[in-house]
Design a protein around this motif. Structure first.
Motif: not given
Length: 838
Positions: A741-743, A793-817
């Motif tokens: 829920e937090l992530l 701001t600037g702390r959200g992805l740091r929380v995700v990086s700390t608590l998640a097993r893995e995380w990432g981001a990629s571009r697609g044809r219509t935006g990003k994931t």
């Protein structure tokens, strides 16, 4: 060949009778052996020639043959040989020949002549001349024997008597393979052709006896043609044996040899040298039969026991045993030596507990072992004294080796290659056996030199093989056996034992949306250059796959990269993306053989029909992609052409065998791969590397996926949190609810804030992990950044990086994931599918 070996006289053939004997007798006779070169000079003068003609070898070698030899018709009938008198023809044996040393002699000749010397002494000589044909400088073989001795020994009286003349009515020589002059082997092979007046069968019997007895023979026959030699009598043989024993004792004791025993001493020394050479040749043939280091060590140890020594222990530097390099320079007291082999003739087990194989130890500076390893020279200890035995035994903690070594003769020989000491051998002889002497020291040094080169070759091969394997392992990815929605098994086979590095590769790359990219490629060629090119292409494929490029676009970019790297290499590549949620494969091909799809429903198999495409590196050729629907349990088999292609055979046969073997039922993925390898990999003629990748497409059930569409409204963040919590409770994962829920709150907040026009999509996938994905239409990828104490701001992805097993981001044809994963508890999922719904 100068003198034969003594033989017992056959029954009924005694000596000393004056009567003419109707049958031949057996004994031995000295022969003079002379070789004349194409210039007409003497090039070989045997000991028998020295005795018969009373001319030392030093005075004979190089002199014109007509000055020394009585060969009628072949050499002048009369010659001046200085102080030794002159030759005159003898009536009787041998035709006069019109040929001469000018090169026209092409068949054997025989004759008889007398040498007249000062004091009215005469030597009656029987001679035989054989032309030598071949590329060497030798042109004539000359054999001679004392005719008076022959007649006297056979007739028991004067050789001029009628009986004596009858017994030498016809005489023909033969000789053994070990004759010590050039061209002897060829002459021995052609002996039936050059024995005069003999049938092929009779000549063959003579040859058989010569080869069996191993000494020269002369044939004497009055009626029957049987190969025999004159009998010298038992008394003469006993006298000869006694003289040899006296000479042997003098040599063994290192004392001067009396002049009257010098001939026997020379014979003994020659026999000893020949025996040592035969031993070294035998050992050389027994070691180095392979490039396996351990096997080579055992071969070297077994080759010297028991013929040369009773105990042989081999020690190598510890780094060599470990397949590592070692520092330059001379070994010192800190160098560790690994006992790698021990052979002995003692009772079984006597050495095993005291000096076990596998032990590593240093050697103190005062020991003969240290002297051997630092000097690189053999060390001879005639007898290990009580004092030395105690000093050696002090190196072995709580073990008393003195009973094993005291009183024995010891020889230490270094195992060297390129002036580097790799190890040494400890050779021990039992007390009752003769001690090692200086000749043994030389023999041991030569033995160690040959063994050292073989060991070094094996060491270098082992080292290079380890380097090749390490390089290949570093270039081939270590793919997990289970990824999202699929199980994977791989195999790699080098093309040859010596070419363990090639250009074939496979890979599996994790993609957003629980998808997996499956790759097989093949750089044309072998060796390090191909492997280096393969490493660059594999890294490029991994990078571009992480960007989630469509298969056709990825191959297009890979082709462009190959052009920038150079036009020296071509490569084929098959790229497939498996989507376990959609249940489909998205594939593109660049000149590679097609994959096989095995259907779980009926067990059938088929080659997937793909646009072939051009190999990577051709440039300017478009690539096309196709989508193939698959069902849970289907298997995809991808391989390189080395598995299916055999020289001289249609590749269609290999592809058909691949389809058949891939469809064979198997208990596991590894068993399925092994079945394919057995069916295809063991065929004769395979020279290329093989890369094989098999994926069981397990899929993901519909009820393991939950998705929501969210408006571009900050209030949707709370709705997303509630939806995720509820879904996790439904899946039986309430302990993950708080973290998820937090992530989700952080990721959805960013997406809603940056979305432009399209709604935000949220998806949860329960596979091997809990996957959460958030899509929006903004192409800017988020990045971690530092946040100060006063930043809002600037702390959200740091929380995700700390608590998640893995995380990432990629571009697609219509935006990003943007995605993250959380670890599921053990047993929450099996192979990407719920229990009971496999």
């Amino acid at each position: 060949m100068d003198q034969g070996t003594e033989r017992d006289v056959p029954p009924g053939r005694g000596t000393g009778s004056g009567a003419v004997r109707s049958g031949p007798v057996t004994g031995r006779v000295p022969l003079a052996v002379v070789v004349v070169d194409r210039e007409g000079s003497v090039s070989h003068w045997s000991r028998g020639a020295r005795r018969l003609f009373a001319l030392p070898k030093e005075e004979a070698i190089g002199r014109p043959a007509p000055d020394l030899l009585p060969v009628s018709g072949v050499l002048p009938e009369t010659g001046d040989i200085g102080d030794h008198g002159s030759w005159t023809p003898h009536d009787g044996l041998g035709p006069d020949l019109e040929s001469s040393l000018g090169g026209r002699l092409s068949y054997p000749a025989a004759g008889r002549a007398r040498l007249t010397v000062a004091g009215d002494d005469r030597v009656d000589v029987l001679w035989w001349a054989y032309p030598l044909v071949g590329p060497g400088p030798e042109r004539l073989l000359f054999l001679a024997a004392d005719a008076e001795a022959l007649g006297r020994d056979h007739a028991g009286g004067d050789p001029d008597e009628e009986a004596g003349a009858a017994i030498v009515e016809r005489i023909a020589p033969g000789f053994a393979l070990h004759t010590d002059f050039p061209g002897a082997d060829e002459l021995a092979r052609r002996l039936p052709e050059i024995l005069p007046s003999m049938s092929v069968g009779e000549s063959a019997r003579i040859v058989a006896q010569v080869l069996e007895l191993g000494y020269p023979v002369l044939e004497f026959s009055q009626n029957d043609r049987v190969p025999v030699t004159p009998d010298w009598g038992v008394a003469r043989r006993a006298e000869r044996r006694a003289r040899r024993e006296r000479a042997a004792r003098a040599l063994a004791a290192g004392e001067p040899v009396p002049d009257d025993l010098r001939d026997e001493a020379e014979d003994l020394e020659y026999a000893a040298v020949r025996e040592r050479l035969e031993f070294l040749n035998e050992v050389s043939g027994r070691i180095g039969t392979s490039l396996d280091l351990s096997r080579t060590i055992v071969e070297a140890s077994k080759a010297v026991v028991p013929r040369f020594t009773d105990v042989a222990g081999t020690y190598l530097r510890e780094q060599i045993v470990a397949g590592e390099g070692f520092p330059d320079g001379v070994p010192d007291t800190t160098t560790m030596w690994h006992r790698v082999a021990l052979e002995h003739t003692d009772e079984p087990g006597r050495w095993d507990d005291v000096v076990p194989v596998g032990e590593a130890m240093p050697f103190p500076a005062h020991t003969p072992f240290f002297q051997c390893m630092t000097s690189g020279e053999p060390v001879l200890v005639p007898r290990i004294t009580e004092e030395m035995g105690h000093a050696i035994a002090s190196q072995f903690e709580k073990r008393d080796i003195r009973p094993l070594i005291t009183g024995r003769s010891m020889l230490l020989v270094p195992l060297k290659a390129r002036n580097v000491v790799l190890g040494f051998m400890i050779l021990l002889r039992h007390p009752e056996r003769p001690v090692f002497n200086d000749m043994d020291r030389v023999t041991g040094a030569e033995l160690a030199a040959r063994a050292g080169l073989v060991l070094d070759n094996a060491r270098m091969y082992t080292y290079q093989e380890n380097v090749a394997e390490t390089l290949q392992d570093s270039m081939l990815p270590h793919i997990p056996a289970r990824m999202a929605g699929c199980d994977i098994a791989t195999r790699y086979l080098p093309g040859t034992l010596l070419g363990r590095v090639g250009g074939d590769w496979f890979d599996a790359v994790k993609l957003p949306g629980a998808r997996t990219a499956l790759v097989v490629g093949d750089v044309m060629g072998h060796g390090l250059n191909s492997a280096a090119m393969m490493g660059q292409l594999r890294t490029a494929v991994q990078t571009m796959a992480g960007l989630d490029l469509p298969p056709a676009q990825l191959l297009r970019n890979l082709d462009d990269l190959a052009q920038r790297l150079g036009d020296s290499y071509l490569a084929t590549c098959l790229y497939a993306v498996y989507d376990p949620v959609a249940g489909e494969l998205h594939l593109a091909n660049a000149g590679h053989i097609p994959p096989v799809l095995v259907r779980a429903a009926d067990g059938s198999s088929e080659l997937i029909d793909l646009p072939t495409g051009a190999p990577i590196g051709v440039s300017g050729v478009p690539f096309e992609a196709v989508r193939v629907p698959v069902a849970p349990g289907d298997r995809l088999v991808m391989c390189t052409d080395g598995l299916v292609e055999v020289r001289g055979e249609d590749i269609g046969i290999g592809l058909a065998t691949l389809c058949e073997s891939a469809a064979h039922p198997a208990a596991s993925m590894d068993d399925a791969c092994d079945t394919i390898i057995r069916a295809l990999g063991t065929r004769g003629g395979r020279k290329d590397d093989v890369a094989l990748l098999m994926a069981r497409l397990a899929g993901i059930d519909d009820d393991a996926v939950a998705a929501w569409r969210l408006a571009r409204d900050p209030a949707e963040v709370g709705r997303a949190r509630a939806a995720v919590r509820e879904q996790l409770h439904d899946w039986g994962l309430p302990h993950l609810a708080d973290t998820a829920e937090l992530l989700v709150s952080e990721v959805v907040t960013n997406a809603v804030r940056h979305a432009r026009a399209r709604p935000v999509d949220l998806r949860l996938v329960r596979a091997d992990t809990l996957l959460c994905e958030v899509d929006d239409d903004d192409h800017d990828l988020p990045a971690l950044r530092g946040a100060g104490p006063d930043d809002e701001t600037g702390r959200g992805l740091r929380v995700v990086s700390t608590l998640a097993r893995e995380w990432g981001a990629s571009r697609g044809r219509t935006g990003k994931t943007v995605w993250f994963e959380l670890t599921l508890p053990r047993g929450a999922a099996e192979g990407g599918r719920f229990p009971g719904r496999r």
